[in-house]
Design a protein around this motif. Structure first.
Motif, PDB file in Angstrom:
ATOM      1  N   PHE A  21     -19.664  44.928  49.270  1.00  0.00           N
ATOM      2  CA  PHE A  21     -20.153  44.150  50.522  1.00  0.00           C
ATOM      3  C   PHE A  21     -21.330  43.444  50.039  1.00  0.00           C
ATOM      4  CE2 PHE A  21     -17.658  47.167  52.718  1.00  0.00           C
ATOM      5  CZ  PHE A  21     -16.726  46.504  53.598  1.00  0.00           C
ATOM      6  N   VAL A  22     -21.729  43.474  48.748  1.00  0.00           N
ATOM      7  CA  VAL A  22     -23.155  43.000  48.461  1.00  0.00           C
ATOM      8  C   VAL A  22     -22.946  42.073  47.205  1.00  0.00           C
ATOM      9  CG1 VAL A  22     -25.598  43.250  47.900  1.00  0.00           C
ATOM     10  CG2 VAL A  22     -24.537  44.908  49.655  1.00  0.00           C
ATOM     11  N   PHE A  23     -22.464  42.514  46.443  1.00  0.00           N
ATOM     12  CA  PHE A  23     -22.373  41.850  44.959  1.00  0.00           C
ATOM     13  C   PHE A  23     -21.652  40.533  45.157  1.00  0.00           C
ATOM     14  CE2 PHE A  23     -22.312  45.863  41.820  1.00  0.00           C
ATOM     15  CZ  PHE A  23     -23.607  46.350  42.412  1.00  0.00           C
ATOM     16  N   PRO A  24     -22.502  39.470  44.565  1.00  0.00           N
ATOM     17  CA  PRO A  24     -21.687  38.209  44.431  1.00  0.00           C
ATOM     18  C   PRO A  24     -20.526  38.330  43.410  1.00  0.00           C
ATOM     19  CG  PRO A  24     -23.757  38.432  43.002  1.00  0.00           C
ATOM     20  CD  PRO A  24     -23.730  39.659  43.690  1.00  0.00           C
ATOM     21  N   SER A  25     -19.649  37.130  43.562  1.00  0.00           N
ATOM     22  CA  SER A  25     -18.368  37.465  42.826  1.00  0.00           C
ATOM     23  C   SER A  25     -18.570  37.657  41.419  1.00  0.00           C
ATOM     24  CB  SER A  25     -17.597  35.938  42.949  1.00  0.00           C
ATOM     25  OG  SER A  25     -17.435  35.928  44.307  1.00  0.00           O
ATOM     26  N   ALA A  30     -17.960  41.926  37.137  1.00  0.00           N
ATOM     27  CA  ALA A  30     -18.182  42.800  35.942  1.00  0.00           C
ATOM     28  C   ALA A  30     -18.023  44.220  36.498  1.00  0.00           C
ATOM     29  CB  ALA A  30     -19.782  42.613  35.669  1.00  0.00           C
ATOM     30  N   PHE A  31     -18.594  44.596  37.524  1.00  0.00           N
ATOM     31  CA  PHE A  31     -18.453  45.888  38.294  1.00  0.00           C
ATOM     32  C   PHE A  31     -17.093  46.631  38.007  1.00  0.00           C
ATOM     33  CE2 PHE A  31     -18.031  48.797  41.784  1.00  0.00           C
ATOM     34  CZ  PHE A  31     -19.032  49.864  41.516  1.00  0.00           C
ATOM     35  N   SER A  32     -16.119  45.638  38.598  1.00  0.00           N
ATOM     36  CA  SER A  32     -14.728  46.178  38.601  1.00  0.00           C
ATOM     37  C   SER A  32     -14.180  46.227  37.346  1.00  0.00           C
ATOM     38  CB  SER A  32     -13.782  44.805  39.084  1.00  0.00           C
ATOM     39  OG  SER A  32     -14.313  44.541  40.552  1.00  0.00           O
ATOM     40  N   TRP A  33     -14.731  45.396  36.327  1.00  0.00           N
ATOM     41  CA  TRP A  33     -14.229  45.676  34.865  1.00  0.00           C
ATOM     42  C   TRP A  33     -14.726  47.073  34.244  1.00  0.00           C
ATOM     43  CZ3 TRP A  33     -10.235  44.765  31.880  1.00  0.00           C
ATOM     44  CH2 TRP A  33     -10.485  45.200  30.499  1.00  0.00           C
ATOM     45  N   LEU A  34     -16.094  47.357  34.618  1.00  0.00           N
ATOM     46  CA  LEU A  34     -16.594  48.449  34.162  1.00  0.00           C
ATOM     47  C   LEU A  34     -15.642  49.756  34.714  1.00  0.00           C
ATOM     48  CD1 LEU A  34     -18.912  50.199  33.043  1.00  0.00           C
ATOM     49  CD2 LEU A  34     -20.064  50.150  35.321  1.00  0.00           C
ATOM     50  N   ILE A  35     -15.313  49.668  35.915  1.00  0.00           N
ATOM     51  CA  ILE A  35     -14.216  50.676  36.403  1.00  0.00           C
ATOM     52  C   ILE A  35     -12.850  50.579  35.660  1.00  0.00           C
ATOM     53  CG2 ILE A  35     -12.909  51.263  38.511  1.00  0.00           C
ATOM     54  CD1 ILE A  35     -14.957  50.363  40.268  1.00  0.00           C
ATOM     55  N   GLY A 132     -14.440  41.703  51.868  1.00  0.00           N
ATOM     56  CA  GLY A 132     -14.638  43.199  51.579  1.00  0.00           C
ATOM     57  C   GLY A 132     -13.967  44.017  52.247  1.00  0.00           C
ATOM     58  N   TYR A 133     -13.675  43.705  53.594  1.00  0.00           N
ATOM     59  CA  TYR A 133     -12.784  44.495  54.479  1.00  0.00           C
ATOM     60  C   TYR A 133     -11.554  44.793  53.972  1.00  0.00           C
ATOM     61  CZ  TYR A 133     -16.789  45.337  57.638  1.00  0.00           C
ATOM     62  OH  TYR A 133     -17.974  45.817  58.262  1.00  0.00           O
ATOM     63  N   ALA A 134     -10.877  43.414  53.768  1.00  0.00           N
ATOM     64  CA  ALA A 134      -9.505  43.427  53.546  1.00  0.00           C
ATOM     65  C   ALA A 134      -9.252  44.550  52.181  1.00  0.00           C
ATOM     66  CB  ALA A 134      -9.162  42.185  53.171  1.00  0.00           C
ATOM     67  N   LEU A 135     -10.206  44.239  51.162  1.00  0.00           N
ATOM     68  CA  LEU A 135      -9.819  45.152  50.132  1.00  0.00           C
ATOM     69  C   LEU A 135     -10.010  46.704  50.273  1.00  0.00           C
ATOM     70  CD1 LEU A 135      -9.129  45.669  47.118  1.00  0.00           C
ATOM     71  CD2 LEU A 135     -11.543  45.047  46.399  1.00  0.00           C
ATOM     72  N   LEU A 136     -11.068  46.781  51.151  1.00  0.00           N
ATOM     73  CA  LEU A 136     -11.463  48.257  51.678  1.00  0.00           C
ATOM     74  C   LEU A 136     -10.212  48.923  52.374  1.00  0.00           C
ATOM     75  CD1 LEU A 136     -13.509  50.471  51.822  1.00  0.00           C
ATOM     76  CD2 LEU A 136     -14.332  49.430  53.987  1.00  0.00           C
ATOM     77  N   ALA A 137      -9.533  48.033  53.150  1.00  0.00           N
ATOM     78  CA  ALA A 137      -8.318  48.626  53.946  1.00  0.00           C
ATOM     79  C   ALA A 137      -7.251  48.782  52.988  1.00  0.00           C
ATOM     80  CB  ALA A 137      -7.782  47.322  54.845  1.00  0.00           C
TER      81      ALA A 137
END
Length: 268
Positions: A21-25, A30-35, A132-137
């Protein structure tokens, strides 16, 4: 073990929510690729990659991800069809035949086929923090199914789901997950987190199908670990094993969800 799992989750969940909900695109990518990249490293270990071949594979994978982000690439329609074919046809066949990762080049392609669609889904399903809510769901569906399966399986589990692949999983766990997901879908629909043009009577069967995809992703990783002779994909997360252990179901569900949404935008 349960206490350790809970404590680790209490640390990871706020981090994930903050990123969502905070990180810009660019930072989210980058965070997603870390995971995903760590999960790919864990997969490469189970596939028997080591030394220069393993690190070269991970370096090339990261370079492809970086180039894809900079160029704004998305998966073409034919690739999305391939994603559905993999998770709905090849993965069940893999589990039925219990193939082993004996051919390293094929294993590397398999790693890309599983994890790149997941990374693209992380990005495409959450283009901005407002989404973020759509992905969180979607992620919540997997988490709810996982927790419900764990407790219902421990309480009522007698008939094993796939004893040759994962002896700890039972049909009671699957049934518990399905029931919990129905309640969850009703809740998030009322909250307005799901923005799709489907009535609840159409959304519930879709969510149940995704729950089975979630089980499939979990079982596939369980087979990789069993074939490799390891208990966990790594020991990075106390009480949970590795990152791949935590996102095995998400890998399947996010990829299939993103593929279905891409196809719906094309044909509907």
């Amino acid at each position: 073990m349960l206490k350790t799992r809970i404590l680790t989750a209490l640390v990871l969940l706020p981090l994930m929510l903050a990123a969502l909900f905070v990180f810009p695109s660019p930072l989210w990518a980058a965070f997603s690729w870390l995971i995903v990249g760590v999960a790919l490293w864990e997969f490469s270990r189970m596939a028997g990659l080591a030394g220069p071949m393993q690190w070269g594979y991970l370096a090339v994978s990261s370079a492809i991800a970086g180039l894809a982000w900079l160029q704004g690439w998305t998966l073409p329609l034919v690739a999305q069809l391939g994603v559905l074919a993999f998770w709905l046809v090849l993965a069940p066949l893999w589990l039925a035949r219990r193939w082993r990762l004996t051919h390293q080049p094929a294993a590397m392609v398999l790693g890309w086929a599983m994890l790149f669609p997941c990374w693209f889904a992380f990005i495409e399903l959450r283009p901005t923090p407002a989404d973020g809510y759509a992905l969180l769901a979607i992620m919540g569906l997997v988490w709810v199914a996982d927790v419900a399966a764990y407790f219902s399986g421990r309480t009522f589990g007698k008939r094993k789901l796939a004893p040759a692949i994962s002896p700890g999983k039972s049909w009671a766990g699957v049934y518990g997950a399905l029931v919990a997901v129905v309640a969850y879908v009703v809740l998030v629909t009322q909250l307005g987190w799901i923005n799709v043009s489907l009535p609840l009577w159409g959304l519930v069967p879709l969510a149940l199908a995704m729950t089975m995809v979630s089980v499939e992703g979990d079982l596939l990783e369980s087979w990789f670990k069993r074939a490799a002779g390891v208990k966990d994909s790594s020991a990075l997360l106390p009480g949970h094993g590795g990152v791949y252990d935590r996102i095995d179901s998400l890998i399947a569900v996010l990829a299939v969800t993103n593929a279905l949404m891409a196809l719906s935008r094309t044909f509907i």
